[in-house]
Design an enzyme around this catalytic site. Structure first.
Site, PDB file in Angstrom:
ATOM      1  N   LEU A 154     -10.095   1.253  -3.390  1.00 15.51           N
ATOM      2  CA  LEU A 154      -9.165   1.424  -2.276  1.00 15.51           C
ATOM      3  C   LEU A 154      -9.406   2.814  -1.704  1.00 15.51           C
ATOM      4  O   LEU A 154      -9.716   3.754  -2.443  1.00 15.51           O
ATOM      5  CB  LEU A 154      -7.704   1.322  -2.737  1.00 15.51           C
ATOM      6  CG  LEU A 154      -7.147  -0.046  -3.133  1.00 15.51           C
ATOM      7  CD1 LEU A 154      -5.687   0.110  -3.565  1.00 15.51           C
ATOM      8  CD2 LEU A 154      -7.270  -1.046  -2.007  1.00 15.51           C
ATOM      9  N   ASP A 155      -9.252   2.959  -0.390  1.00 18.09           N
ATOM     10  CA  ASP A 155      -9.336   4.287   0.217  1.00 18.09           C
ATOM     11  C   ASP A 155      -8.290   5.204  -0.412  1.00 18.09           C
ATOM     12  O   ASP A 155      -7.231   4.746  -0.852  1.00 18.09           O
ATOM     13  CB  ASP A 155      -9.062   4.215   1.725  1.00 18.09           C
ATOM     14  CG  ASP A 155     -10.143   3.473   2.485  1.00 18.09           C
ATOM     15  OD1 ASP A 155     -11.219   3.239   1.903  1.00 18.09           O
ATOM     16  OD2 ASP A 155      -9.900   3.133   3.654  1.00 18.09           O
ATOM     17  N   LYS A 156      -8.564   6.488  -0.394  1.00 20.30           N
ATOM     18  CA  LYS A 156      -7.636   7.475  -0.949  1.00 20.30           C
ATOM     19  C   LYS A 156      -6.236   7.342  -0.349  1.00 20.30           C
ATOM     20  O   LYS A 156      -5.234   7.393  -1.066  1.00 20.30           O
ATOM     21  CB  LYS A 156      -8.172   8.882  -0.698  1.00 20.30           C
ATOM     22  CG  LYS A 156      -7.256   9.997  -1.188  1.00 20.30           C
ATOM     23  CD  LYS A 156      -7.834  11.368  -0.864  1.00 20.30           C
ATOM     24  CE  LYS A 156      -6.870  12.473  -1.276  1.00 20.30           C
ATOM     25  NZ  LYS A 156      -7.408  13.816  -0.951  1.00 20.30           N
ATOM     26  N   THR A 158      -4.879   4.750   1.111  1.00 20.28           N
ATOM     27  CA  THR A 158      -4.308   3.400   1.042  1.00 20.28           C
ATOM     28  C   THR A 158      -3.572   3.227  -0.281  1.00 20.28           C
ATOM     29  O   THR A 158      -4.091   3.582  -1.336  1.00 20.28           O
ATOM     30  CB  THR A 158      -5.420   2.338   1.152  1.00 20.28           C
ATOM     31  OG1 THR A 158      -6.120   2.517   2.383  1.00 20.28           O
ATOM     32  CG2 THR A 158      -4.841   0.933   1.106  1.00 20.28           C
ATOM     33  N   HIS A 254     -13.590   1.706   4.738  1.00 22.58           N
ATOM     34  CA  HIS A 254     -12.740   1.926   5.919  1.00 22.58           C
ATOM     35  C   HIS A 254     -12.740   0.739   6.890  1.00 22.58           C
ATOM     36  O   HIS A 254     -12.396   0.896   8.070  1.00 22.58           O
ATOM     37  CB  HIS A 254     -13.161   3.199   6.671  1.00 22.58           C
ATOM     38  CG  HIS A 254     -12.960   4.454   5.886  1.00 22.58           C
ATOM     39  ND1 HIS A 254     -13.299   5.704   6.365  1.00 22.58           N
ATOM     40  CD2 HIS A 254     -12.458   4.665   4.635  1.00 22.58           C
ATOM     41  CE1 HIS A 254     -13.021   6.621   5.456  1.00 22.58           C
ATOM     42  NE2 HIS A 254     -12.513   6.009   4.392  1.00 22.58           N
TER      43      HIS A 254
END
Length: 334
Positions: A154-156, A158, A254
């Site tokens: 997961l993105d930082k 998110t 992303h």
């Protein structure tokens, strides 16, 4: 909250299909209300005629119409039945970040751990990142000789569901299922602007672009990697914003942020891809990115399903309240 538990069905119930649920498949309608009941159980109840619509036998793919009556038989959620068998989460760790992860566990069994990742916490290390989940996975061993393994990211910024494998065997089949798009993930986001159509598929390749010593992911039809996102508006707030559900078919870096921005409707708080337009000018709305990994559906090699949900993080929960949105009204739009 973490694991969403279905109520025990101890007697026959008759539910009326509401107008907003028209044209939804019966199995998806059922799972949205009783997520702990696996697909195999639903199929069996349909085959034996225990689930009926307007008194008739139907298939899982049957699309409902407003006003129809759905018969639901007595049944205990498989999630409730498994609950007693689940491992107790009672491990104490000295590291503050490790303890945060222990407290964030939504589900734990012999194969899988599911945690609710906080927004702002990186999954892996990198340039100027020393605090990350990968560095403290030992805290989630829970009696196993080996620490769990990351099988997706997961993105930082998110928040939400992050799944971990507890051994090499689970890591292999989970990695395979993510690669083959057999695992279904749904995200919630608050987007800025008017999204049209209200439901659709974004098929736009994306790739990394380097400009003036900075990296950014952009839509790149010529050299980009395949990136596909299904989206649907859950609730529209005039022309200013919408609560949307996003279901990525691919898992590019992303991807959801780039795809939403490419339509002119960036995710609120995502200045990287949406610029100044990515911020609602409303008092009481956090400027953090409003993107949350809300639920995941995994089918194990033995055919059993695991469905887990994660509540909104505090900044999104506050925004939902300010905007008059109610998570309890959510119905799977896909």
């Amino acid at each position: 909250m973490g694991h969403e538990r279905s109520p025990k069905l101890t007697e026959v119930q008759i539910k009326t299909v509401e107008s907003q649920d028209a044209d939804i498949r019966l199995d998806r309608w059922f799972r949205a209300r009783y997520p702990g009941i696996g697909h195999g159980v639903i199929e069996k109840l349909l085959r034996t005629g225990q689930i009926r619509v307007d008194g008739r036998r139907v298939k899982a793919s049957f699309r409902l119409e407003a006003g129809q009556k759905v018969r639901i038989p007595p049944i205990q959620s498989t999630a409730c039945a498994k609950q007693a068998k689940q491992i107790k989460i009672n491990k104490k760790v000295s590291d503050a970040l490790g303890q945060t992860l222990v407290n964030s566990v939504l589900h734990l069994d012999e194969e899988i751990i599911v945690i609710d990742k906080p927004a702002g916490l990186a999954v892996q290390g990198g340039t100027n990142i020393s605090r990350h989940i990968d560095g403290v996975l030992d805290a989630l061993s829970f009696g196993k000789a080996q620490k769990p393994k990351l099988v997706h990211r997961l993105d930082k910024d998110t928040s939400g569901i992050l799944l971990l494998a507890r051994d090499r065997v689970a890591a292999r089949w989970l990695t395979r299922d993510f690669r083959e798009q057999a695992i279904v993930k749904t995200y919630w986001a608050l987007i800025v602007g008017e999204l049209r159509p209200v439901k659709g598929v974004i098929d736009a390749p994306i790739g990394k672009t380097i400009r003036e010593n900075s990296e950014k992911i952009t839509v790149n039809p010529k050299d980009g990697q395949t990136a596909i996102t299904h989206y649907a508006i859950v609730e529209q707030l005039g022309r200013k914003a919408s609560w949307v559900a996003l279901r990525p078919k691919t898992g590019r870096t992303h991807q959801l942020r780039v795809h939403m921005a490419s339509l002119g409707t960036p995710i609120h708080g995502d200045g990287k891809y949406g610029g100044a337009k990515a911020f609602l000018d409303l008092q009481g709305i956090s400027k953090k990115i409003h993107l949350h990994a809300r639920d995941i559906l995994v089918r194990r090699p033995n055919g059993k399903e695991l469905f887990i949900t994660a509540e909104l993080p505090s900044h999104m929960k506050s925004s939902w309240s300010q905007l008059g949105l109610d998570s309890k009204n959510y119905r799977d739009p896909f």
